[in-house]
Structure formats: structure tokens, C-alpha cells
Design an enzyme around this catalytic site. Structure first.
Site, PDB file in Angstrom:
ATOM      1  N   PHE A 189      10.601  -1.929 -13.483  1.00 16.62           N
ATOM      2  CA  PHE A 189       9.295  -1.693 -12.880  1.00 16.62           C
ATOM      3  C   PHE A 189       9.301  -2.189 -11.447  1.00 16.62           C
ATOM      4  CE2 PHE A 189       4.950  -0.455 -14.063  1.00 16.62           C
ATOM      5  CZ  PHE A 189       5.242   0.383 -15.112  1.00 16.62           C
ATOM      6  N   GLN A 192      -5.786  -2.306  -5.175  1.00 17.43           N
ATOM      7  CA  GLN A 192      -4.473  -1.678  -5.264  1.00 17.43           C
ATOM      8  C   GLN A 192      -4.559  -0.159  -5.266  1.00 17.43           C
ATOM      9  OE1 GLN A 192      -1.703  -2.075  -8.884  1.00 17.43           O
ATOM     10  NE2 GLN A 192      -0.653  -3.113  -7.213  1.00 17.43           N
ATOM     11  N   HIS A 202      -2.467   2.942  -6.170  1.00 19.77           N
ATOM     12  CA  HIS A 202      -1.249   3.324  -6.885  1.00 19.77           C
ATOM     13  C   HIS A 202      -0.607   4.448  -6.089  1.00 19.77           C
ATOM     14  CE1 HIS A 202       1.532   4.508  -9.987  1.00 19.77           C
ATOM     15  NE2 HIS A 202       1.147   3.503 -10.737  1.00 19.77           N
ATOM     16  N   LEU A 214      -3.342   9.407 -13.075  1.00 23.17           N
ATOM     17  CA  LEU A 214      -2.212   8.502 -12.866  1.00 23.17           C
ATOM     18  C   LEU A 214      -0.888   9.089 -13.359  1.00 23.17           C
ATOM     19  CD1 LEU A 214      -1.117   5.597 -12.291  1.00 23.17           C
ATOM     20  CD2 LEU A 214      -1.752   5.036 -14.630  1.00 23.17           C
ATOM     21  N   GLU A 268       4.256   4.470 -12.822  1.00 19.30           N
ATOM     22  CA  GLU A 268       5.372   3.897 -12.077  1.00 19.30           C
ATOM     23  C   GLU A 268       6.665   3.991 -12.878  1.00 19.30           C
ATOM     24  OE1 GLU A 268       4.247   0.444  -9.988  1.00 19.30           O
ATOM     25  OE2 GLU A 268       6.090  -0.610 -10.433  1.00 19.30           O
ATOM     26  N   ARG A 292       3.780  -1.673  -5.116  1.00 19.00           N
ATOM     27  CA  ARG A 292       2.845  -0.571  -4.927  1.00 19.00           C
ATOM     28  C   ARG A 292       2.199  -0.552  -3.552  1.00 19.00           C
ATOM     29  NH1 ARG A 292       0.119  -0.715 -10.975  1.00 19.00           N
ATOM     30  NH2 ARG A 292       1.955   0.118 -11.996  1.00 19.00           N
ATOM     31  N   HIS A 312      -6.374   2.151  -7.854  1.00 18.65           N
ATOM     32  CA  HIS A 312      -5.916   1.969  -9.222  1.00 18.65           C
ATOM     33  C   HIS A 312      -6.465   0.691  -9.845  1.00 18.65           C
ATOM     34  CE1 HIS A 312      -3.285   2.420 -12.621  1.00 18.65           C
ATOM     35  NE2 HIS A 312      -2.563   1.368 -12.344  1.00 18.65           N
ATOM     36  N   ARG A 323      -0.953  -6.819  -7.091  1.00 14.76           N
ATOM     37  CA  ARG A 323      -0.514  -6.970  -8.471  1.00 14.76           C
ATOM     38  C   ARG A 323       0.793  -6.219  -8.685  1.00 14.76           C
ATOM     39  NH1 ARG A 323      -0.963  -3.896 -13.278  1.00 14.76           N
ATOM     40  NH2 ARG A 323      -1.953  -2.178 -12.169  1.00 14.76           N
TER      41      ARG A 323
END
Lengths: 589, 129, 237
Positions: free
Chosen positions: A117, A231, A233, A243, A246, A288, A356, A391
Site C-alpha cells: 500500500f 485527503q 484520493h 473510488l 489504491e 496520496r 476521500h 493519512r
């Protein structure tokens, strides 16, 4: 008005709320736990999380590494004591979920499979195909049915917290299917109402993510912390904002501009990693905020393509092959085929950044306690201090579990022996709210709530987007204040009691505008660039630890305006350093 | 759920007797279920034949004459069609209930089985080879 | 380009029964039924009531009948319909208002099948479960509880006590999970008169399921399990 007395109220039936309710029921099986949600719990937005949940799992990984990734990812604005606690508790919480039946993806030998990730040094993300949030939510929801102590109040909309002398007394809620008001009394209230992504025009969030809980606490004097950090995304579908996880990049997907060039290498994330060999913290597996910012730069340089009027870049998954796509990313394929009419096996997916996640939220201590006695907050509506300025993907699903459990346990353990069954203070407050509610109704209106909401989301997108400047934010603030005044003058024209959609939208917008203002004011006052808060103003484009290694606290002043204070960041062992990814990180190490 | 007074008045549309006419899917389902009716006729014929056998030659001859009437033949042709339709639906449903092999393979296998049994019976009664 | 959307409206505070109302809605290639409903609510009539949230076919909120077939509003597109289409609340559930139905009966049925892993192990490490074992129940764990299968099931329409497709799917999901030991506790519900045997394999539920998880197959696999279970209980002393 009906009155219900209970021991613990959980507001919100998503991952955090359900985990808290279960923890409370396990700690005190004799307690009465009321789980309120404005939707059926399994509709909560946890359901849409795709990628996974992080916990140190592999032998070559370490708690230290997870700690460092999280703190560096936060641009040193995370509370390091909280992060320490979090990385320690993470693994056991994911195992607990496994014991409750979560269908985690497995390796051939039957052990847990972990995936890469963004921003994480090694593979440590547990996943259930590309529907991790869905499986976590349904596992928790179905498990919650095991506990007789948990009593669900589905489709109840909380209008206000009942508070007297800094002690929470319960909540005032509207039952949507009847229009009846309920005074629900309890010495403990846990807010788990989710984020506020719907304040923005382009977002990956469901329609219910309107920041209600943040506003509820804020109106009673609780601080909202670090609200300026929102955030984006990097991979949402154009138009809808749906979405695209990721994990698509974790599995090897690459980002291309309109010329088919992997542009991330130009923004401190290179060198280019070979196709099919994604490398943690390089290129597409950068964090991100950096990726969304790179998109903005490409757009300024005229290197983005156009998809039905939206600027886009491309997420290319073709080289993964049919089989891997079907096994690891089936939902992504389904979404792409349905919503942009593109088969990822054949063509790259057009994507663009979309809001996001709200890193900020209700200021809490380690167990979710707020400044009001008996009131807790957990999950995205809270700011326990885990995410700081940015985050890392897959930390938030684990957060729901770790801190949901902590708050549920703490609330159950500290229940007073005899709950109050009546409270004049609560009744007075409830009656005031009832009168206020009645005053909202009126005749047919010139303006619609929908148009005000749209004006808000556009103003936020313009003023508080990926890059911000003084002028844009001031304009945004002016718009928000004006919208608040317009909303105050507006009446709800639908007088029906059963499922009055217009009334709920009115209330959600009034919550949302309040939260939006704290966000805008916090952003204006942070005269530096850090994590997801990036300014274009000359002299403010860099991080400034001298003045701003601090949390922003937004309080509601007596006149309704936002009052800001600052709180030092707790640093236990990792002093601030440059936040670098790609090859630069290697040089620094 | 706490009782709520007043405004709530859920409306429930009772299912009408003709619900199965609403959609071609339901119509096909009812057709499948209705295949039992011609089959009943066929079973009746068969039982009557057996009974007539026990009653002696003349009875049996008149049963044969009855069976040779055009309308009886037509009805029995319908029985065959209905049975084939039922078999088709059944063979398609079966792999979903017992997913042992890929569905197309199981469907083909069932048809093959039917064919073999039919051939065996035809051979047994001397209609072929 | 516009299409006509006919909505069966019902306001319990005024109406005796639902009645049709027509709206003109602009559309393009990507306009979903949900987008159309949002357009009507925002531009034409704020009193229109319907549920929605994720708009990506995973939260299960926006189930409605489109031309009498159960559909998720967010995953059904105007481009696939002629100039007029009719939208109403899901069949077989009580209608609270407009397109909102009362799902309580479904949630009761779900709870009745004990939809959770039953296992006493006190292990602090994860169970082992091979990809093959996972695959046995994985499809059935993908139910989003949208209720479309109930709206497609005439047996549920005739008898609301019938556990129905999604609840039985979920029971099967746990029964087939290698980590579960609760099958014996779930079988009485499945064996009962409102369990699997109330299903006559109409099979429409499988057609309408937005996640293609074939609830009809789950229910009828449940019959095999139920028959085995009853046979065993006969021969057990």
C-alpha cells in the site's frame, strides 16, 4: 416526545460504531446499548472502503517500521503516543475480525495474505479481495446481532447532544419513518458518525457522509482538531468520484498522463519502477497527498486528458492480465465497466483526484474521550491523532477497530452504578430544540437547499482544494458565511413527518456549513504547507516546524464564529525530518 | 423498535392472484410447474392400460384403440413436449444446486444420460436394432 | 435529450394508495436511475423520498422496481430504457413513503439465521483457511442486503414469514465456512416451514441479484443440506 433511558448510546452504525457497541456489550453484557444510525448500519460508508487494513504481519516487518511510516506519512503531525498504541494493537484487532468470520484473502497455505500500500515500507495490508470495507462492515454488523445487549435504532437522525455542566446526558433524535422526536438518555454517548467528504464537490464518499457528528460536538464546545487536512484520493472516477482503490496500484497499476508518460517520476517519487514490479514508497506507491498534488501540477502544465469535460489522467492495469484482475480487483473491473464503460483488461481507466477522507475531527484522548464527560468520538469523525496532516491508506480501517474497541470498553467500564431516568436539564434542552425544529417549516421557497449545498461544495473545491492560497480561502470563507445566512432565512417547505427528505437535507447542510467553516478557518491560519495542506502563497510553500509543528484546534465562539487555538504535537521518539519518497528516501536513510 | 405513533402508515400491496402474468420470467416458471398436468393425463393412460391388461384381451384391445385416436396421440405428443421442457429446466437448475462440475458439462451429461436411457428402453421393447 | 420517469408516489399522511406522477428528466450516456431521482428531488420536487448513499452498488440502499423489475438505482442506466420508464418501491415490502420500503422484516429474518461465526476457539492467531476453503463460501459472503431478491420472490410475497433468499444465502455462507461450527444451530430455522422448503425454485432472485451470487442456488443447496440433516437426525439414536 418519547423518552428512552439506556446505558450507552452509539451514534453511527459504521465500522467504528459497531466495533464500539460490540466492545461495550462484551465488557458489560448486562448493559443496555442503543445503536442509533441515520441509515441501516450496513449502508454506512465503511462499506465502500476497498483496499485493506494495516497491521504488522510479516516476520521481516516491525512495529517500528509501521510507526515510522505513519508518522512520516502524517508529515510529523501525528500524536506519536497514539501511533505507538495503534501499531501495537492493530494485529490483534485484525485477528479478532478473522475470528468473527471476516473473509480475509489467503495465501496457498491458508495463512493471511498481505498486500502493498502507498507510503508503507513493506506489505502489511490485510484485504478481502477489493471489498475490504464491505466485508469488515458486514462481519461487524452480523456479529453485533449476537449480542442481546445491543438494541438497534435504525434510521434515527440525531438532532442534538443533550449536555449539562460538561456532562453528557444523552441525545435528541428524530425517528425518520415516523417524524417522532425521541429523548434518549444515557450517561455515555459515543459518536461514530464518519467524515465530512460531502463538503466537497468531487468526492469518493456516499451521500450520507455529511459531517453531522463533528458539528454536534462542536456546537457544544468541543474542539475540532486539524480540520484543514483533507485527503484527496488520487484515483476517483471522473464525474461521480467513485473510488478506484489504491490496491490497484499496490498490485502494479501505473499512472499515465495524456502522452502515456509516467509523470510521477517528475515529482520526487522516481526513478521509474519497472512495469509489473511495484516498489513500496516509489512512484505509484507514494503517499496520496503527493500523488494528488502531482495531478494538479500536470493539469497546470496542460498534460492531463479530457473525459467528458473532466481533466483526467489514466490508471493502466492492462499488464496485470485477466486472471489477476479477476482475482484481486474484481470490484474495480465491475465499477469501471459500469460507470465509465471501460474494461480495464482492454483500456486504461480515466481517473482524477477526489476528496476521500477528513483527517481532522473531534479532539479526543487515547480512549476516545472528549472534553465533555461521558462523550466519546471514534473513527473518521474523531481526531485521536493518528493521521496528522496526511493519512496512509489502510490505516483507517484498522483505526475503526482499535479505537472503536477502546472507546466501547472505556465507556462500559466507567458506567455509573445508577443511570438517571429523568433529567430536567435534558428535557429543557430537548424542548428548546423541538421549538427550533418547528420554526424551520414554512412556505414555498425561492431558493432550494440543493442549490445552497452545491454552492458550498463548489466553494470548498475552489478555495480549499488540493492547492490553496490566501485569496481563494478568504473568498471561500465569505461564501460559506453568506450561505449560512441564506440557510438561516430558508424554510423547509415539505411539512410531512414521514421520511421528510428536505428536512434532513436542511439539517445536514446546517451541520456541514458549520464544519466547512472550521475547515476553511483552520486552513487560512496555517501559514505553511504540510501533508495534505499545500499553499501556493509565496513563502508558505514549505513546511515550517518553527511555527506550525502544532495541531489546530477550532472552537465555536459565543457569537458562532470559529476561534482557533493551537496544541503542541506529542513527539515521543521520532523527531521531525524531511518527508521524502522514492530514491531521495534512500539517500536520506 | 419503539412504537411510533401518528404519521406512519405503511402501505402493503397484497400479491394479486395474477402475479405470475406480470412478467415473462414468472410465466415460464408457471409453465414449468404446469407441465405436471399433461403428465397426469399420461399417467392416467398408463394406469388404464395396466388395468385393462388384467381385464382380458378385449379390454386391452379397446384400450389400444382408445390410445390410437388422433386426439389422444396429440395429447401424448404434448406430454412429450412438456416432459422435455421440464427436463430442460431441471437439467439447467441441477448444476446450481449441486455444483460438482462446470454447468455446461453437467447439462450436456444429463441430456446424454436421457438419450442413453431412451435408446436402451427402445431397444428393450424392440423398437430399434 | 429527455426521458419521462413515472414514479409511484405514496405519502402516508395524505394518500390511501400509491399513484403515478410523471417527470421529465434530462439524461446522457452515464445517467443512472439514481441520478434521475436526485435530479427530480433537487430540481422538480423536494418531497420525493428515496434511499441512497454510496452510488457505486455496494451499500445496497437504492433498490427500486424499474419497469416492475427489482434494480439498484445506481447501477441501472436510463440509456438502456425506452422513452418512458416506471419506478416504484420494492415489491413485497410495506411502503413507508414513495420509494422507501420498510426493510425490518428482512433484518429480522437475517438475525434469525444466526449470521455470525460460531466457534469456541480461544486461539489468539488467525485460523488457517486455504483459498479453496475460502472459495466455497466467498460468493455467498458478497450479499449487500439490498433486498432485490425479496422483491423478486413470489413466495416471500405470499408469505412474509419465509426467511427468503438473502437470509438463507447468509446462513449458507456461514455453514460453508471452514471456521464455523454453528451449522447445527442454524439448521432448525432452515428446516422449518419458513426455511428452505418454502422455496419452489422460481429462480428470479438469481436474475435480479446485482452481485450475481445466485441466491436461488444457495437456497436449494440449503435443501440438500436440510434433507441430509433430517435424514441423519432420523437415524441418530
Amino acid at each position: 416526545m418519547q423518552i428512552i433511558t439506556t446505558d450507552i448510546i452509539v451514534v453511527g452504525g459504521g465500522g467504528a460504531g459497531l466495533r464500539a457497541a460490540i466492545a461495550a456489550a462484551e465488557t458489560r453484557p448486562d448493559a443496555r446499548i442503543s445503536l442509533l444510525s441515520k441509515v441501516y448500519p450496513m449502508r454506512s460508508h465503511t462499506v465502500a472502503a476497498e483496499g485493506g487494513a494495516a497491521a504488522v504481519t510479516l516476520a521481516e516487518d516491525s512495529l517500528d517500521a509501521h510507526f515510522q511510516d505513519t508518522v512520516a506519512g502524517s508529515d510529523w503531525l501525528a500524536d506519536q503516543l497514539v501511533v505507538e498504541h495503534f501499531v501495537k494493537a492493530a494485529y490483534q484487532e485484525l485477528v479478532q475480525l478473522e475470528h468473527w468470520g471476516c473473509p480475509w484473502s489467503r495465501k496457498a497455505d491458508g495463512s493471511i495474505q498481505v498486500r502493498r500500500f502507498g507510503g508503507m515500507k513493506t506489505e502489511r495490508t490485510w484485504f478481502a479481495a477489493d471489498k475490504t470495507g464491505f466485508h469488515i462492515l458486514h462481519t461487524l454488523f452480523q456479529t453485533s446481532m449476537k449480542y442481546p445487549a445491543i438494541r438497534r435504532l435504525d434510521e434515527f437522525f440525531v438532532l442534538d447532544l443533550l449536555v449539562s455542566e460538561q456532562q453528557v446526558l444523552g441525545v435528541l433524535a428524530l425517528q425518520l419513518n415516523s417524524g417522532e422526536l425521541f429523548q434518549i438518555l444515557a450517561p455515555k454517548v459515543i459518536l461514530a458518525t464518519g467524515g465530512a467528504g460531502r463538503l466537497f464537490h468531487y468526492n469518493t464518499n456516499g451521500g450520507i457522509v455529511t459531517g453531522d457528528g463533528m458539528a454536534l460536538a462542536y456546537r457544544h464546545g468541543v474542539a475540532l482538531r486539524d480540520m484543514e487536512f483533507v485527503q484527496y484520493h488520487p484515483t476517483g472516477l471522473p464525474g461521480s468520484g467513485i473510488l478506484i482503490t489504491e490496491a490497484a496500484r499496490g498490485e502494479g497499476g501505473i499512472l499515465l498522463n495524456k502522452d502515456g508518460y509516467r509523470y510521477l517520476q517528475d515529482y520526487g517519487l522516481g526513478p521509474e519502477t519497472p512495469l509489473g514490479q511495484p516498489q513500496n514508497k516509489y512512484m505509484e506507491l507514494g503517499p496520496r497527498d503527493k500523488l494528488s498534488q502531482a495531478f494538479w501540477q500536470q493539469q497546470q502544465a496542460g498534460l492531463t486528458a479530457d473525459y467528458q469535460g473532466h481533466a483526467v489522467v489514466y490508471l493502466d492495469l492492462r499488464h496485470l492480465g485477466v486472471q489477476k484482475l479477476a482475482e484481486r480487483l474484481p470490484f474495480i473491473c465491475e465499477l469501471s465497466r459500469s460507470y465509465v464503460n471501460i474494461d480495464p483488461v482492454q483500456q486504461p481507466i480515466p481517473i482524477r483526484p477526489a476528496v476521500h477522507y477528513t483527517m481532522g475531527g473531534i479532539l479526543t484522548e487515547l480512549q476516545g474521550e472528549t472534553s465533555i464527560s461521558g462523550l466519546y468520538a471514534v473513527g473518521e469523525c474523531a481526531s485521536v491523532g493518528l493521521h496528522g496532516a496526511n493519512r496512509l491508506g489502510s490505516n483507517s480501517l484498522t483505526e475503526l477497530l482499535v479505537f472503536g474497541k477502546a472507546a466501547g470498553e472505556h465507556a462500559a467500564q466507567s458506567l455509573p452504578p445508577m443511570p438517571r431516568s429523568q433529567s430536567t436539564a435534558a428535557t429543557e434542552q430537548a424542548q428548546t430544540q423541538q421549538r427550533r425544529l418547528a420554526s424551520l417549516f414554512g412556505g414555498k421557497q425561492q431558493q432550494s437547499i440543493a442549490s445552497l449545498r452545491k454552492a458550498m461544495t463548489l466553494a470548498m473545491e475552489q478555495g480549499c482544494g488540493i492547492y490553496r492560497d490566501e485569496q481563494g480561502m478568504q473568498q471561500c470563507r465569505t461564501t460559506l458565511v453568506s450561505l449560512q445566512q441564506q440557510l438561516a432565512g430558508l424554510k423547509v417547505s415539505d411539512h410531512s413527518k414521514v421520511f421528510n427528505a428536505e428536512l434532513i437535507q436542511y439539517l445536514e447542510l446546517s451541520f456541514g456549513l458549520e464544519v466547512a467553516l472550521t475547515l476553511c478557518e483552520s486552513a487560512l491560519a496555517r501559514k505553511e504547507s504540510r501533508g495534505a495542506h499545500q499553499r501556493l502563497d509565496p513563502g508558505l510553500t514549505q513546511r515550517n516546524d518553527q511555527d506550525f509543528l502544532q495541531h489546530t484546534l477550532a472552537y465555536r465562539a459565543a457569537d458562532g464564529r470559529v476561534a482557533l487555538r493551537y496544541q503542541p504535537v506529542r513527539i515521543t521518539c521520532l523527531p521531525p525530518a524531511a518527508r521524502v519518497y522514492g530514491a531521495a528516501a534512500k539517500q536520506g536513510a | 423498535m419503539p412504537d411510533s405513533a401518528g404519521a406512519r402508515r405503511p402501505y402493503l400491496q397484497p400479491l394479486s392472484r395474477s402475479w405470475w402474468l406480470k412478467h415473462s420470467f414468472f410465466l415460464r416458471y408457471m409453465l414449468r410447474e404446469a407441465t405436471v398436468l399433461p403428465l397426469l393425463f399420461f399417467c392416467g393412460c398408463l394406469l388404464a392400460g395396466l388395468y385393462s391388461l388384467s381385464q382380458g384381451e378385449s379390454q386391452y384391445q379397446s384400450w389400444l384403440a382408445f390410445m390410437a385416436q388422433p386426439w389422444v396421440i396429440a395429447l401424448n405428443a404434448l406430454v412429450l413436449l412438456a416432459s422435455l421442457y421440464h427436463a430442460k429446466t431441471f437439467f439447467e437448475l441441477f448444476p446450481r444446486v449441486m455444483p460438482l462440475l462446470p454447468a455446461p458439462l453437467m447439462i450436456a451429461g444429463q441430456w446424454l444420460g436421457t438419450l442413453l436411457v431412451a435408446l436402451f428402453l427402445l431397444w428393450l421393447f424392440g423398437a430399434i436394432g | 435529450m429527455e426521458k419521462t420517469i413515472i414514479i409511484q408516489r405514496y405519502n402516508p399522511e395524505q394518500d390511501q394508495a400509491p399513484s403515478a406522477k410523471r417527470y421529465q428528466v434530462p439524461f446522457d450516456h452515464s445517467t443512472s436511475v439514481l441520478d434521475a431521482l436526485l435530479y427530480i428531488q433537487q430540481q422538480l420536487d423536494p418531497t420525493l423520498a428515496f434511499r441512497w448513499s454510496c452510488r457505486m452498488a455496494i451499500c445496497g440502499s437504492c433498490g427500486v422496481m424499474v419497469n416492475k423489475i427489482p434494480k439498484l438505482g445506481c447501477k441501472t442506466f436510463l440509456r438502456d430504457y425506452p422513452a418512458e420508464l416506471t419506478i416504484s418501491a420494492l415489491d413485497h415490502f410495506p411502503i413507508e413513503k414513495d420509494l422507501i420500503s420498510d426493510m425490518a422484516v428482512f433484518l429480522d429474518h437475517l438475525q434469525a439465521v444466526k449470521p455470525y461465526l460460531i466457534n469456541d476457539s480461544q486461539n489468539t492467531e488467525p485460523h488457517r483457511q486455504t483459498p479453496a476453503q475460502l472459495k466455497k463460501y466467498q460468493k455467498f459472503s458478497s450479499c449487500i442486503n439490498c433486498g432485490l431478491c425479496y422483491a423478486a420472490c413470489p413466495q416471500f410475497g405470499l408469505n412474509p414469514e419465509f426467511l427468503g433468499p438473502a437470509a438463507i444465502v447468509t446462513a449458507q455462507r456461514y455453514n460453508l465456512d471452514s471456521r464455523d461450527q454453528g451449522k447445527a444451530q442454524r439448521m432448525p430455522q432452515l428446516n422449518g416451514k419458513n426455511g428452505v422448503w418454502a422455496c419452489t425454485f422460481v429462480g428470479f432472485c438469481a436474475d435480479v441479484c446485482p452481485k450475481q451470487l445466485d441466491p436461488a442456488a444457495a437456497v436449494n443447496q440449503g435443501k440438500v443440506a436440510s434433507a441430509t440433516d433430517m435424514l441423519i437426525s432420523i437415524f441418530k439414536p
